[in-house]
Design a protein around this motif. Structure first.
Motif, short mmCIF file in Angstrom:
data_model
loop_
_atom_site.label_atom_id
_atom_site.label_comp_id
_atom_site.label_asym_id
_atom_site.label_seq_id
_atom_site.Cartn_x
_atom_site.Cartn_y
_atom_site.Cartn_z
N GLY A 1 -105.25 1.07 -4.28
CA GLY A 1 -106.54 0.53 -4.68
C GLY A 1 -106.83 -0.83 -4.08
N GLY A 2 -105.78 -1.52 -3.65
CA GLY A 2 -105.96 -2.82 -3.00
C GLY A 2 -106.62 -2.73 -1.64
N PHE A 3 -106.74 -1.52 -1.08
CA PHE A 3 -107.43 -1.34 0.19
C PHE A 3 -108.94 -1.28 0.04
CE2 PHE A 3 -103.28 -0.47 1.74
CZ PHE A 3 -103.32 -0.45 3.12
N VAL A 4 -109.43 -1.01 -1.16
CA VAL A 4 -110.85 -0.74 -1.34
C VAL A 4 -111.75 -1.92 -0.95
CG1 VAL A 4 -112.63 -0.15 -3.03
CG2 VAL A 4 -110.44 1.04 -3.07
N PRO A 5 -111.49 -3.14 -1.39
CA PRO A 5 -112.41 -4.23 -1.04
C PRO A 5 -112.64 -4.39 0.46
CG PRO A 5 -110.93 -4.93 -2.78
CD PRO A 5 -110.42 -3.60 -2.30
N ALA A 6 -111.59 -4.23 1.26
CA ALA A 6 -111.73 -4.41 2.71
C ALA A 6 -112.41 -3.23 3.39
CB ALA A 6 -110.37 -4.66 3.35
N LEU A 7 -112.31 -2.04 2.80
CA LEU A 7 -112.79 -0.83 3.46
C LEU A 7 -114.18 -0.39 3.02
CD1 LEU A 7 -109.56 1.37 3.37
CD2 LEU A 7 -110.44 0.05 5.29
N LYS A 8 -114.67 -0.87 1.91
CA LYS A 8 -115.92 -0.33 1.38
C LYS A 8 -117.12 -0.74 2.24
CE LYS A 8 -116.62 -4.01 -2.08
NZ LYS A 8 -116.75 -4.27 -3.53
N SER A 9 -118.08 0.17 2.32
CA SER A 9 -119.34 -0.07 3.02
C SER A 9 -120.33 0.96 2.50
CB SER A 9 -119.17 0.08 4.54
OG SER A 9 -119.14 1.46 4.90
#
Length: 332
Positions: free
Chosen positions: A203-211
Motif C-alpha cells: 500500500g505504500g506504493f499507492v501515493p507515488a503511483l496514483k493518477s
C-alpha cells in the motif's frame, strides 16, 4: 561512494563506479590498467537473458485500431520461492485465454529454473522492466489501450519491492521503489494503467503511483504484511484470492478486488493472522476505458491453475533475505 551513484540502479552503479575510478586514475598511474580492466568488466550483460528479452519483445503484437487492447506485464521478483514464478506464469495463461491479451503479454521471472541455458523468460530486473515498458509504450495507442502490470515478490517496510536474481543467500539482489516504478511508467509514456502489487506493505506504493488514469490494487496496507509466501503453498494468499479465484468469476477489476478482499479476510481470520487490508485506488478517468475493454471480451472460462500444493513432507525452510530487506519478508 559519491552520493550521485546511490541514485543509480545496481548494474549502472557498478559501471559508473568503475568508470569513475578509471577517470580518477591518470594513464601514467601504475593502477590505471587495472582500473580500465575493472571498468570493462563491470556490469556484465548476460547474453542468454538479453536474447530472451529480445525474443519476448519481438513477439509483442501492435495495437489494433478501434480496439481497446490490454498489454500485460508480469514481474516475479524473488527467485528463491516458487509462488512468485507460479503466479506470473499463470498470469500469462489467464490473460491470454480469458482476457484477449494473447500476443501482448511479457513475463519477467526470477527463479532457479530460469537461469542459464534453461532460461525460458527474461529476468525480472529493473532494466528488463524498463525495456519492456518502453517497447509497449511504442506499440500501444496511448489513448485507446491500457497496461496491466502485475508485480509479485516480497516487500519491505520501507516500501521497496524486493528483487533477487537467484536462489541462495549469496544471490544478487536489488529493490525497486515507488518513485522508480512511477518513473519507468512515465518515461514509457504509458497513460492508462492497472497496477497490481502482491507484496507486504505494498500500500505504500499507492501515493507515488496514483493518477486519474490509474487503477491500483495492493495485497496489503502500507503498514501491514501480506501472507502466503514460502515454499509450503503454490500461491500466496493474495495470488490465490485475486488472480486465481476472483478473476475466474469476474472481468471487472474493482469487483475482483472486492471478491479477493472478502476471501483474504475470511482466511486470515480462520488462520489467526493479523489483517493485511488490501487496498484499492481508482482514478477518475480509468473506469470508462476499462468498461469499454470489458465490453469487447467474449465469455471464456479461466484455465485451471496448474501448480499443485506442495507435499507437507517436502516442505523446505524459506531462504532468508539479506539483512537489508529481512523485515519485509516476515509475510510476503
Amino acid at each position: 561512494m559519491p552520493s550521485f551513484l546511490r541514485s543509480l540502479r545496481v548494474p549502472h552503479r557498478r559501471l559508473a563506479l568503475a568508470l569513475l575510478l578509471a577517470l580518477l586514475l591518470p594513464a601514467c598511474h601504475p593502477d590505471a590498467g587495472a582500473a580500465q580492466a575493472q571498468a570493462d568488466a563491470a556490469a556484465p550483460v548476460d547474453p542468454i537473458d538479453q536474447a530472451q528479452l529480445r525474443k519476448a519483445l519481438a513477439a509483442l503484437q501492435p495495437q489494433r485500431p478501434g480496439t481497446t487492447d490490454l498489454y500485460v506485464v508480469g514481474f516475479a521478483g524473488d527467485a528463491s520461492e516458487d509462488v512468485f514464478r507460479n503466479e506470473t506464469q499463470y498470469l500469462r495463461q489467464l490473460f491470454a485465454q480469458r482476457f484477449d491479451a494473447a500476443g501482448r503479454i511479457v513475463t519477467l521471472i526470477n527463479h532457479a529454473d530460469n537461469l542459464g541455458a534453461q532460461a525460458y523468460a527474461p529476468q525480472a530486473s529493473y532494466d528488463n522492466l524498463a525495456d519492456t515498458l518502453q517497447r509497449i509504450g511504442k506499440l500501444m495507442d496511448k489513448r485507446e489501450d491500457a497496461l496491466l502490470l502485475f508485480l509479485t515478490s516480497h516487500g519491505t517496510e520501507q516500501h521497496e519491492l524486493y528483487v533477487q536474481f537467484g536462489p541462495g543467500e549469496d544471490a544478487d539482489y536489488d529493490t525497486i521503489t515507488p518513485k522508480e516504478l512511477r518513473g519507468l511508467l512515465d518515461d514509457a509514456g504509458i497513460r492508462n494503467r492497472v497496477i497490481v502489487l502482491s507484496a507486504c506493505y505494498s500500500g505504500g506504493f499507492v501515493p507515488a503511483l496514483k493518477s486519474p488514469d490509474t487503477l491500483i490494487i495492493t495485497a496489503a496496507r502500507r503498514d501491514r504484511p501480506s501472507f502466503g509466501c514460502g515454499n509450503t503453498a503454490s500461491a500466496t494468499y493474495f495470488g490465490r484470492a485475486w488472480l486465481i479465484d476472483a478473476l475466474a468469476r469476474t472481468t471487472d477489476f474493482v469487483e475482483s478486488y472486492r471478491l479477493a478482499t472478502a476471501e483474504i479476510t475470511a482466511r486470515e481470520q480462520a488462520e489467526g493472522e493479523a489483517p493485511s487490508y488490501p487496498q484499492l485506488y481508482v482514478g477518475a478517468r480509468i473506469a470508462p476505458l476499462l468498461q469499454r475493454w470489458r465490453a469487447q471480451l467474449r465469455p471464456v472460462a479461466a484455465p485451471a491453475y496448474p501448480y499443485p500444493e506442495p507435499e507437507v513432507e517436502m516442505e523446505t525452510e524459506t531462504t532468508a533475505a539479506p539483512d537489508k530487506v529481512a523485515d519485509g519478508k516476515a509475510g510476503q
